[in-house]
Design a protein around this motif. Structure first.
Motif, mmCIF file in Angstrom:
data_model
loop_
_atom_site.group_PDB
_atom_site.id
_atom_site.type_symbol
_atom_site.label_atom_id
_atom_site.label_comp_id
_atom_site.label_asym_id
_atom_site.label_seq_id
_atom_site.Cartn_x
_atom_site.Cartn_y
_atom_site.Cartn_z
ATOM 1 N N UNK A 214 18.114 -9.865 -14.807
ATOM 2 C CA UNK A 214 18.966 -11.183 -14.776
ATOM 3 C C UNK A 214 19.148 -11.557 -13.275
ATOM 4 N N UNK A 215 19.370 -10.700 -12.498
ATOM 5 C CA UNK A 215 19.893 -11.143 -11.211
ATOM 6 C C UNK A 215 18.491 -11.346 -10.308
ATOM 7 N N UNK B 275 14.221 -23.198 -16.731
ATOM 8 C CA UNK B 275 15.006 -24.049 -15.917
ATOM 9 C C UNK B 275 14.343 -24.040 -14.558
ATOM 10 N N UNK B 276 14.139 -23.068 -14.202
ATOM 11 C CA UNK B 276 13.304 -22.790 -13.003
ATOM 12 C C UNK B 276 11.870 -23.749 -12.913
ATOM 13 N N UNK B 277 11.261 -23.493 -13.823
ATOM 14 C CA UNK B 277 10.050 -24.381 -14.035
ATOM 15 C C UNK B 277 10.264 -25.852 -13.969
ATOM 16 N N UNK B 278 11.387 -26.342 -14.632
ATOM 17 C CA UNK B 278 11.775 -27.830 -14.555
ATOM 18 C C UNK B 278 11.964 -28.033 -13.394
ATOM 19 N N UNK B 279 12.963 -27.432 -12.489
ATOM 20 C CA UNK B 279 13.283 -27.710 -11.168
ATOM 21 C C UNK B 279 12.077 -27.705 -10.334
ATOM 22 N N UNK C 231 15.281 -16.190 -20.735
ATOM 23 C CA UNK C 231 14.109 -17.090 -20.972
ATOM 24 C C UNK C 231 14.405 -18.451 -20.620
ATOM 25 N N UNK C 232 15.614 -18.800 -20.812
ATOM 26 C CA UNK C 232 16.410 -20.241 -20.395
ATOM 27 C C UNK C 232 16.176 -20.421 -18.834
ATOM 28 N N UNK D 81 12.156 -30.453 -27.160
ATOM 29 C CA UNK D 81 11.032 -29.680 -27.449
ATOM 30 C C UNK D 81 10.876 -28.148 -26.903
ATOM 31 N N UNK D 82 11.865 -27.865 -25.800
ATOM 32 C CA UNK D 82 11.656 -26.664 -25.065
ATOM 33 C C UNK D 82 13.162 -25.805 -25.254
ATOM 34 N N UNK D 83 14.022 -26.672 -24.523
ATOM 35 C CA UNK D 83 15.407 -26.059 -24.696
ATOM 36 C C UNK D 83 16.428 -26.987 -24.071
ATOM 37 N N UNK D 84 17.621 -27.256 -24.751
ATOM 38 C CA UNK D 84 18.409 -28.461 -24.413
ATOM 39 C C UNK D 84 18.920 -28.095 -22.824
ATOM 40 N N UNK D 85 19.012 -26.501 -22.666
ATOM 41 C CA UNK D 85 19.321 -26.523 -21.221
ATOM 42 C C UNK D 85 18.282 -26.618 -20.087
#
Length: 218
Positions: free
Chosen positions: A1-2, A187-191, A182-183, A118-122
Motif C-alpha cells: 500500500x505504501x 486513480x494513478x492511471x487516470x491522473x 486496485x483503486x 465502468x471502472x470505479x466511481x473513485x
C-alpha cells in the motif's frame, strides 16, 4: 500500500512539474489566449458537480459512506464555480459565445463519465487530485501576475481556486490512504491520462491563438 501511495504521489508531482515548466512560457499577456483559457475552463468545470454527483451516487453505504458524504460536501463547494469563469470573460470584454469548445477539452473531461460508470466511481479522484494540485501550485502566482495585467475582476476563478484547493488537497490525501490497492492503481492511471489531456488542451489553446486569432471585442 505504501508503495502504491508513493507511486501515486510520484506520478502527480511529475505530471504537475511538466506543466509548471511550460506555463511560464505561455503567452498570458495575449488577451485572446487568456480569454480562451478561461472559456475552456468553463467548458470542463461545468461538469464538475455532475461528475461528483454521479460518482457519489455509485458509492455503497456499507464501506464507502464517509467518501460518499465527502463527495457531496465537495459538490457543494464546487457549485457555480463555472460562473466565476463567465464573470472573468465578461470583465475581459468577451462572452462564452465567442469561443468553441476544443476537441482537447472534451478529451480531458469526457472519459471521466466512462471511468466512473465502468471502472470505479473513485477513479474520478485521479482527475480531481491532478486539478487541485495544479491549482495549488499555479493559481497563486498566476492570479497575481494576471491581475496586474487585466485587473482583479478578470481573475476571480484563479484567485478562488488558489485559496480553496490547498485545503482540498489535504482532504484528498487523507481519503486516498483508505482506498484498496486496485483503486489506487486506477486513480494513478487516470491522473496520468488527465495530465496528458490537459497538456494537450493548453497546447491547442496556444495554437488557436497563434494560427486563428479571435476577433477582439471592444
Amino acid at each position: 500500500m505504501r508503495y502504491l501511495m508513493d507511486k501515486l504521489k510520484e506520478a502527480l508531482n511529475h505530471s504537475v512539474s511538466i506543466l509548471l515548466n511550460s506555463y511560464e512560457s505561455m503567452p498570458w499577456e495575449n488577451k485572446d489566449f487568456y480569454a480562451n483559457y478561461i472559456a475552456q475552463t468553463f467548458f470542463y468545470v461545468r461538469h464538475s458537480t455532475r461528475m461528483l454527483a454521479l460518482s457519489a451516487g455509485r458509492l455503497n453505504y456499507e464501506q464507502q459512506q464517509m467518501i460518499h458524504l465527502r463527495f457531496l460536501k465537495h459538490l457543494g463547494e464546487e457549485a457555480n464555480h463555472e460562473r466565476l469563469a463567465l464573470n472573468d470573460l465578461k470583465a475581459l470584454g468577451y462572452s462564452i459565445e465567442d469561443f468553441k469548445e476544443l476537441n482537447s477539452t472534451r478529451f480531458f473531461y469526457e472519459p471521466q463519465y466512462f471511468k466512473i460508470e465502468h471502472q470505479d466511481p473513485l477513479a474520478l479522484m485521479g482527475y480531481i487530485l491532478y486539478l487541485e494540485v495544479l491549482a495549488q501550485k499555479i493559481c497563486p502566482p498566476l492570479s497575481k501576475k494576471l491581475s496586474t495585467i487585466y485587473g482583479k475582476k478578470a481573475v476571480t476563478f484563479l484567485f478562488v481556486h488558489g485559496e480553496e484547493d490547498p485545503h482540498h488537497v489535504e482532504e484528498a490525501q487523507k481519503l486516498l490512504a483508505s482506498f484498496p490497492p486496485q483503486t489506487l492503481e486506477i486513480i494513478t492511471k487516470n491522473l496520468l491520462q488527465s495530465s496528458c489531456a490537459f497538456n494537450w488542451m493548453m497546447k491547442e489553446i496556444e495554437d488557436s491563438v497563434a494560427f486563428q486569432p479571435l476577433k477582439k471585442i471592444a
